[in-house]
Design a protein around this motif. Sequence first.
Motif, PDB file in Angstrom:
ATOM      1  N   GLU A  31     -13.667 -13.531  10.251  1.00 49.47           N
ATOM      2  CA  GLU A  31     -13.026 -12.701   9.232  1.00 49.47           C
ATOM      3  C   GLU A  31     -12.016 -11.746   9.874  1.00 49.47           C
ATOM      4  O   GLU A  31     -10.959 -11.466   9.317  1.00 49.47           O
ATOM      5  CB  GLU A  31     -14.080 -11.922   8.444  1.00 49.47           C
ATOM      6  N   MET A  32     -12.343 -11.261  11.061  1.00 52.04           N
ATOM      7  CA  MET A  32     -11.428 -10.361  11.764  1.00 52.04           C
ATOM      8  C   MET A  32     -10.155 -11.101  12.174  1.00 52.04           C
ATOM      9  O   MET A  32      -9.058 -10.529  12.109  1.00 52.04           O
ATOM     10  CB  MET A  32     -12.124  -9.760  12.981  1.00 52.04           C
ATOM     11  N   LYS A  33     -10.275 -12.348  12.584  1.00 53.28           N
ATOM     12  CA  LYS A  33      -9.089 -13.144  12.919  1.00 53.28           C
ATOM     13  C   LYS A  33      -8.227 -13.336  11.677  1.00 53.28           C
ATOM     14  O   LYS A  33      -7.001 -13.200  11.726  1.00 53.28           O
ATOM     15  CB  LYS A  33      -9.501 -14.499  13.491  1.00 53.28           C
ATOM     16  N   LEU A  34      -8.867 -13.639  10.572  1.00 56.86           N
ATOM     17  CA  LEU A  34      -8.150 -13.819   9.309  1.00 56.86           C
ATOM     18  C   LEU A  34      -7.493 -12.504   8.878  1.00 56.86           C
ATOM     19  O   LEU A  34      -6.346 -12.492   8.438  1.00 56.86           O
ATOM     20  CB  LEU A  34      -9.132 -14.313   8.249  1.00 56.86           C
ATOM     21  N   ARG A  35      -8.205 -11.405   9.045  1.00 59.25           N
ATOM     22  CA  ARG A  35      -7.665 -10.079   8.742  1.00 59.25           C
ATOM     23  C   ARG A  35      -6.390  -9.827   9.542  1.00 59.25           C
ATOM     24  O   ARG A  35      -5.383  -9.360   9.014  1.00 59.25           O
ATOM     25  CB  ARG A  35      -8.724  -9.029   9.068  1.00 59.25           C
ATOM     26  N   ASN A  36      -6.423 -10.173  10.820  1.00 57.43           N
ATOM     27  CA  ASN A  36      -5.254  -9.955  11.677  1.00 57.43           C
ATOM     28  C   ASN A  36      -4.091 -10.855  11.267  1.00 57.43           C
ATOM     29  O   ASN A  36      -2.929 -10.462  11.386  1.00 57.43           O
ATOM     30  CB  ASN A  36      -5.625 -10.157  13.138  1.00 57.43           C
ATOM     31  N   ASP A  37      -4.394 -12.063  10.787  1.00 60.11           N
ATOM     32  CA  ASP A  37      -3.334 -12.947  10.281  1.00 60.11           C
ATOM     33  C   ASP A  37      -2.663 -12.334   9.050  1.00 60.11           C
ATOM     34  O   ASP A  37      -1.434 -12.310   8.941  1.00 60.11           O
ATOM     35  CB  ASP A  37      -3.887 -14.330   9.926  1.00 60.11           C
ATOM     36  N   PHE A  38      -3.480 -11.835   8.124  1.00 59.23           N
ATOM     37  CA  PHE A  38      -2.919 -11.169   6.945  1.00 59.23           C
ATOM     38  C   PHE A  38      -2.075  -9.966   7.371  1.00 59.23           C
ATOM     39  O   PHE A  38      -0.991  -9.740   6.839  1.00 59.23           O
ATOM     40  CB  PHE A  38      -4.035 -10.702   5.993  1.00 59.23           C
ATOM     41  N   MET A  39      -2.571  -9.207   8.337  1.00 60.77           N
ATOM     42  CA  MET A  39      -1.865  -8.008   8.791  1.00 60.77           C
ATOM     43  C   MET A  39      -0.525  -8.375   9.410  1.00 60.77           C
ATOM     44  O   MET A  39       0.473  -7.679   9.201  1.00 60.77           O
ATOM     45  CB  MET A  39      -2.739  -7.242   9.789  1.00 60.77           C
ATOM     46  N   TYR A  40      -0.492  -9.465  10.166  1.00 64.66           N
ATOM     47  CA  TYR A  40       0.767  -9.925  10.778  1.00 64.66           C
ATOM     48  C   TYR A  40       1.817 -10.184   9.693  1.00 64.66           C
ATOM     49  O   TYR A  40       2.961  -9.745   9.802  1.00 64.66           O
ATOM     50  CB  TYR A  40       0.517 -11.195  11.590  1.00 64.66           C
ATOM     51  N   TYR A  41       1.437 -10.897   8.641  1.00 67.53           N
ATOM     52  CA  TYR A  41       2.397 -11.195   7.571  1.00 67.53           C
ATOM     53  C   TYR A  41       2.749  -9.943   6.769  1.00 67.53           C
ATOM     54  O   TYR A  41       3.877  -9.809   6.303  1.00 67.53           O
ATOM     55  CB  TYR A  41       1.861 -12.302   6.660  1.00 67.53           C
ATOM     56  N   LEU A  42       1.802  -9.048   6.623  1.00 68.38           N
ATOM     57  CA  LEU A  42       2.094  -7.797   5.922  1.00 68.38           C
ATOM     58  C   LEU A  42       3.140  -6.993   6.691  1.00 68.38           C
ATOM     59  O   LEU A  42       4.110  -6.501   6.106  1.00 68.38           O
ATOM     60  CB  LEU A  42       0.816  -6.985   5.730  1.00 68.38           C
ATOM     61  N   ILE A  43       2.975  -6.895   7.993  1.00 66.81           N
ATOM     62  CA  ILE A  43       3.948  -6.149   8.811  1.00 66.81           C
ATOM     63  C   ILE A  43       5.314  -6.820   8.755  1.00 66.81           C
ATOM     64  O   ILE A  43       6.341  -6.147   8.662  1.00 66.81           O
ATOM     65  CB  ILE A  43       3.449  -6.022  10.268  1.00 66.81           C
ATOM     66  N   SER A  44       5.345  -8.137   8.787  1.00 71.53           N
ATOM     67  CA  SER A  44       6.629  -8.849   8.683  1.00 71.53           C
ATOM     68  C   SER A  44       7.338  -8.488   7.385  1.00 71.53           C
ATOM     69  O   SER A  44       8.548  -8.272   7.377  1.00 71.53           O
ATOM     70  CB  SER A  44       6.402 -10.363   8.738  1.00 71.53           C
ATOM     71  N   ASN A  45       6.587  -8.435   6.294  1.00 70.43           N
ATOM     72  CA  ASN A  45       7.163  -8.064   5.001  1.00 70.43           C
ATOM     73  C   ASN A  45       7.678  -6.629   5.022  1.00 70.43           C
ATOM     74  O   ASN A  45       8.777  -6.351   4.543  1.00 70.43           O
ATOM     75  CB  ASN A  45       6.105  -8.202   3.900  1.00 70.43           C
ATOM     76  N   ILE A  46       6.890  -5.728   5.574  1.00 70.22           N
ATOM     77  CA  ILE A  46       7.281  -4.320   5.618  1.00 70.22           C
ATOM     78  C   ILE A  46       8.552  -4.149   6.440  1.00 70.22           C
ATOM     79  O   ILE A  46       9.478  -3.436   6.044  1.00 70.22           O
ATOM     80  CB  ILE A  46       6.141  -3.450   6.198  1.00 70.22           C
ATOM     81  N   GLN A  47       8.620  -4.809   7.577  1.00 72.39           N
ATOM     82  CA  GLN A  47       9.792  -4.666   8.446  1.00 72.39           C
ATOM     83  C   GLN A  47      11.048  -5.237   7.807  1.00 72.39           C
ATOM     84  O   GLN A  47      12.141  -4.749   8.056  1.00 72.39           O
ATOM     85  CB  GLN A  47       9.517  -5.320   9.803  1.00 72.39           C
ATOM     86  N   ARG A  48      10.913  -6.270   6.972  1.00 68.75           N
ATOM     87  CA  ARG A  48      12.071  -6.822   6.260  1.00 68.75           C
ATOM     88  C   ARG A  48      12.496  -5.933   5.096  1.00 68.75           C
ATOM     89  O   ARG A  48      13.596  -6.049   4.589  1.00 68.75           O
ATOM     90  CB  ARG A  48      11.754  -8.218   5.736  1.00 68.75           C
ATOM     91  N   GLY A  49      11.580  -5.090   4.638  1.00 67.30           N
ATOM     92  CA  GLY A  49      11.906  -4.168   3.552  1.00 67.30           C
ATOM     93  C   GLY A  49      11.662  -4.723   2.172  1.00 67.30           C
ATOM     94  O   GLY A  49      12.053  -4.111   1.185  1.00 67.30           O
ATOM     95  N   ASN A  50      11.012  -5.879   2.065  1.00 69.59           N
ATOM     96  CA  ASN A  50      10.641  -6.415   0.755  1.00 69.59           C
ATOM     97  C   ASN A  50       9.345  -7.206   0.884  1.00 69.59           C
ATOM     98  O   ASN A  50       9.070  -7.797   1.915  1.00 69.59           O
ATOM     99  CB  ASN A  50      11.747  -7.273   0.150  1.00 69.59           C
ATOM    100  N   LEU A  51       8.559  -7.173  -0.175  1.00 65.36           N
ATOM    101  CA  LEU A  51       7.268  -7.851  -0.167  1.00 65.36           C
ATOM    102  C   LEU A  51       7.385  -9.249  -0.747  1.00 65.36           C
ATOM    103  O   LEU A  51       8.117  -9.473  -1.705  1.00 65.36           O
ATOM    104  CB  LEU A  51       6.239  -7.044  -0.963  1.00 65.36           C
ATOM    105  N   GLU A  52       6.659 -10.166  -0.141  1.00 66.10           N
ATOM    106  CA  GLU A  52       6.548 -11.538  -0.631  1.00 66.10           C
ATOM    107  C   GLU A  52       5.081 -11.817  -0.899  1.00 66.10           C
ATOM    108  O   GLU A  52       4.210 -11.130  -0.352  1.00 66.10           O
ATOM    109  CB  GLU A  52       7.103 -12.511   0.414  1.00 66.10           C
TER     110      GLU A  52
END
Length: 151
Positions: free
Chosen positions: A51-72
């Motif tokens: 679950e922690m690995k999956l959590r980190n995967d979600f976090m990676y994509y969340l940060i990518s969205n934040i850095q681009r300035g729009n959510l997907e």
Amino acid sequence: MSLNSEDLNYDFNYNMFLAKNAISNLPKCEDRQKVVRWMRKLASSNRTVQEMKLRNDFMYYLISNIQRGNLEPPFTDHPPTSPLPNIQHLLPGSGDDTDLNDFDANAEAGGKLPMLYENSPDGGAFLAAQPVPKSGAFCYLAVVARGPKES
């Protein structure tokens, strides 16, 4: 490489720091609120190493969205109440896209595998596990050393 829970928590905390510092990249207040809710959900997802690995995967994509300035998706909505393993399918590249099994079925039906898969030492297994961007480019470079062919 096997990661233990200590390593996974370190990575998550670092990514949480990045997310908190970059959240101002989101122009809409409602998007920032969604991100905070996702961060809270992810912070509470630490029951097992998987679950922690999956959590980190979600976090990676969340940060990518934040850095681009729009959510997907899936971050355009509030996080579901389900545990992370039950919403794993929401991750980009988690199986909704083309995978190696589709190519295997195509080959059995008389079709041909893509050249990249044919020439890959593992038959494309590594590539099939990689996330594919919705826009932009996917670059893969491999350097393989092989001994001289014996005649």
